[in-house]
Structures are given as structure tokens and as C-alpha cells.
Design a protein around this motif. Structure first.
Motif, PDB file in Angstrom:
ATOM      1  N   VAL A   1      49.338  45.476  44.241  1.00 59.15           N
ATOM      2  CA  VAL A   1      49.585  44.195  43.579  1.00 59.15           C
ATOM      3  C   VAL A   1      49.781  43.114  44.638  1.00 59.15           C
ATOM      4  N   VAL A   2      49.048  42.015  44.503  1.00 55.35           N
ATOM      5  CA  VAL A   2      49.177  40.921  45.470  1.00 55.35           C
ATOM      6  C   VAL A   2      49.890  39.708  44.880  1.00 55.35           C
ATOM      7  N   ARG A   3      49.928  39.597  43.552  1.00 56.70           N
ATOM      8  CA  ARG A   3      50.679  38.500  42.926  1.00 56.70           C
ATOM      9  C   ARG A   3      50.638  38.675  41.416  1.00 56.70           C
TER      10      ARG A   3
ATOM     11  N   TRP B   1      50.225  38.445  34.276  1.00 61.41           N
ATOM     12  CA  TRP B   1      49.093  39.284  34.625  1.00 61.41           C
ATOM     13  C   TRP B   1      49.274  39.759  36.060  1.00 61.41           C
ATOM     14  N   LEU B   2      49.102  41.043  36.285  1.00 62.48           N
ATOM     15  CA  LEU B   2      49.155  41.588  37.641  1.00 62.48           C
ATOM     16  C   LEU B   2      47.788  41.476  38.287  1.00 62.48           C
TER      17      LEU B   2
ATOM     18  N   SER C   1      42.380  33.186  43.415  1.00 66.85           N
ATOM     19  CA  SER C   1      43.586  32.595  42.833  1.00 66.85           C
ATOM     20  C   SER C   1      43.283  31.883  41.527  1.00 66.85           C
ATOM     21  N   GLY C   2      42.007  31.574  41.267  1.00 65.73           N
ATOM     22  CA  GLY C   2      41.637  30.927  40.017  1.00 65.73           C
ATOM     23  C   GLY C   2      41.486  31.940  38.897  1.00 65.73           C
ATOM     24  N   SER C   3      41.235  31.447  37.700  1.00 63.74           N
ATOM     25  CA  SER C   3      41.118  32.327  36.545  1.00 63.74           C
ATOM     26  C   SER C   3      39.811  33.100  36.546  1.00 63.74           C
TER      27      SER C   3
END
Length: 291
Positions: free
Chosen positions: A278-280, A138-139, A31-33
Motif C-alpha cells: 500500500v502506498v496511500r 480506497w487503498l 495520483s489521479g483517478s
């Protein structure tokens, strides 16, 4: 608000940052960059700079867990403290991944002197007064390990020049050389990389992918992936991707993630064809006009 200290790391000093990122990498899409592989790809450059933030109040005499302890040189002084974030400037974007319990407000306050005019976006670090960039999402794609059939082969030293050639032919303006690739492989992140290359029936280099291992039971990352402009539309990119995914799964990766701008329809189609979903969506934070 917590107190943090920022350390500027040269490529040779990035071991603590890489260990911290590996410890923070989850089993599913991060979840982080930043993934350790993002730092690994940056380390193709001799002049790369990585920032490591640590807890300024950590007592260096206190026992800390080995997987989260950082030992970094900053200004000629060795400091041992708990890492709270890792980041670097990717062009005008400050990319940051923080520990799960990090004080993001303290990090944003410390990063102010990095966010000078021109550095007008952050990825992974909300900045008070800035706005999410809803126009450029961003996907985040994720792949779950499964049996793979692929024409890809693992890149060896004899393939290095062709691997760099594919990247230059895939990305307009790229100046990547075989020496850049060797620098990356010799860096503290080099052992985390798996690389695949797909050739045409005539032996021409057609597509390549670099995968990054985040640890057994943790998510891997693809960065970068490219198909030679002369060989698109033949499934070579899909094979390079699936070959890299299989190599990461063989090392123990629980999943593989890849990110692409939502507007890059060709890349999104490639990843879907390779079995990704795709999850988010991730959004950068941008400086409002006048701030």
C-alpha cells in the motif's frame, strides 16, 4: 480562473483522451483517478461516453507538443487544443484525472451540470463545498517489477468465453459477455491490454486479470481482477495477478498499480500475497446533505 471546454467523446473518438492520460501517467502509482486502463475497461460498452476537457484559450494555430495535443470531435466540429483533463461517469461517481498544471476550480465549475442529484461523488476532482469521504477510503497498491513464477497464460481468442465466465462468476450481477470483451479489444485502448487466465488442473477457468500498459517507464494498472467463486483459496487469483504484472513489466512498465476499497479485505490480502504494498489512500469527494 482558466477557461475550459468540455467535449463528449464516443468510444471511437477516445484516442486523444487516452494519449493525454498516458502522457500524465507517472513511473509510480498514479495520483489521479484515471489511468488509460480505466478508460480501456469502460470501452467494453458500445455506449461508453468519455469527457475530454481542453484549454478553451489554446490557439489552434499555435504549435503544441505532439504528446499533449488533442484532436476531438465535439458537436460535429473538430477542435485542436491542449487537453487539461479526462473523465467519465462511473455510476454516480464522476472520475477525473487532470493535467499536472490544470485549474481544478475551472474544471469543477464546468462539471456542475454533470453533478446533478444522484451523481453525488467525485474521484480525483475536489468540488467546493463537498467533503472527503473518510468512511470509504480506497487503498492504492503498487508492485515493483521482480522475477515472477505463475500458472497464468495469456488470453487468446479461444479463451474469450472462459475469460468472461470468470468475471461473471467473480462479480455478482455482472453481465459481461465474450462480445463485450471483443468490443474492448477492438477499441482505441485495446492494444494497451494484457490478459491472463489461470485454469484448474482439470482445465476449468479459475481466475483472470487484465493489465493495462501506460507506456514504457510508466506505471501499469490492473483492472479488473477476479477469481471464480468456486475456486477461491487455491492461489489462482495470485497467479493471475502476477502473470499480468510480469506481462506489463515485459512491455516496459516501471510499476503496476491496483486499487481496492479498504473494506475489501479479501482483495487486499490477494494483492499483498502477490507482492503489492500500500502506498496511500484515496478519498472520494461527496455531496453533503442538502447541497
Amino acid at each position: 480562473m482558466a477557461s475550459v471546454a468540455r467535449h463528449r467523446l464516443s468510444p471511437a473518438e477516445t484516442g486523444p483522451a487516452l494519449r493525454a492520460l498516458r502522457a500524465w501517467t507517472p513511473p509510480d502509482a498514479p495520483s489521479g483517478s484515471l489511468h488509460p486502463g480505466d478508460v480501456g475497461w469502460l470501452l467494453r460498452r458500445d455506449d461508453a461516453t468519455v469527457f475530454l476537457w481542453t484549454d478553451a484559450q489554446t490557439d489552434t494555430r499555435a504549435g503544441t507538443r505532439a504528446d499533449t495535443q488533442a484532436s476531438a470531435r465535439a458537436g460535429g466540429v473538430t477542435t485542436t487544443a491542449a487537453p487539461v483533463a479526462v473523465g467519465f461517469l462511473d455510476g454516480p461517481v464522476l472520475r477525473v484525472t487532470a493535467a499536472p498544471d490544470a485549474d481544478l476550480g475551472a474544471l469543477a465549475a464546468d462539471a456542475e451540470d454533470l453533478l446533478v442529484p444522484g451523481n453525488d461523488a467525485t474521484d480525483g476532482l475536489p468540488v467546493p463545498g463537498w467533503e472527503p469521504d473518510t468512511e470509504e477510503p480506497w487503498l492504492v497498491f503498487s508492485w515493483t517489477p521482480e522475477p515472477v513464477s505463475s500458472r497464468a497464460v495469456q488470453v487468446t481468442e479461444s479463451d474469450t468465453a472462459d475469460r468472461a465466465l470468470v468475471h461473471r462468476a467473480a462479480f455478482t450481477g455482472s453481465t459481461l459477455t465474450a462480445d463485450h470483451w471483443r468490443t474492448m479489444k477492438k477499441s482505441p485502448a485495446g492494444h494497451l491490454a494484457v490478459e491472463t487466465l489461470v485454469r484448474t488442473p482439470a482445465g476449468e477457468p479459475a481466475a483472470a486479470a487484465t493489465g493495462w500498459f501506460g507506456g514504457a517507464g510508466r506505471c501499469g494498472l490492473l483492472e479488473p481482477v477476479g477469481t471464480h467463486a468456486d475456486h477461491r483459496g487455491n492461489g489462482y487469483g495470485r497467479d493471475a495477478v502476477r502473470g499480468a504484472c510480469a506481462a506489463l513489466a515485459d512491455r516496459g512498465a516501471s510499476a503496476v498499480a491496483v486499487l481496492t476499497p479498504a473494506g475489501n479485505e479479501a482483495a487486499a490480502a490477494l494483492y499483498r500475497s502477490a507482492g503489492f504494498t500500500v502506498v496511500r489512500e484515496n478519498l472520494d469527494w461527496t455531496r453533503p446533505s442538502g447541497v
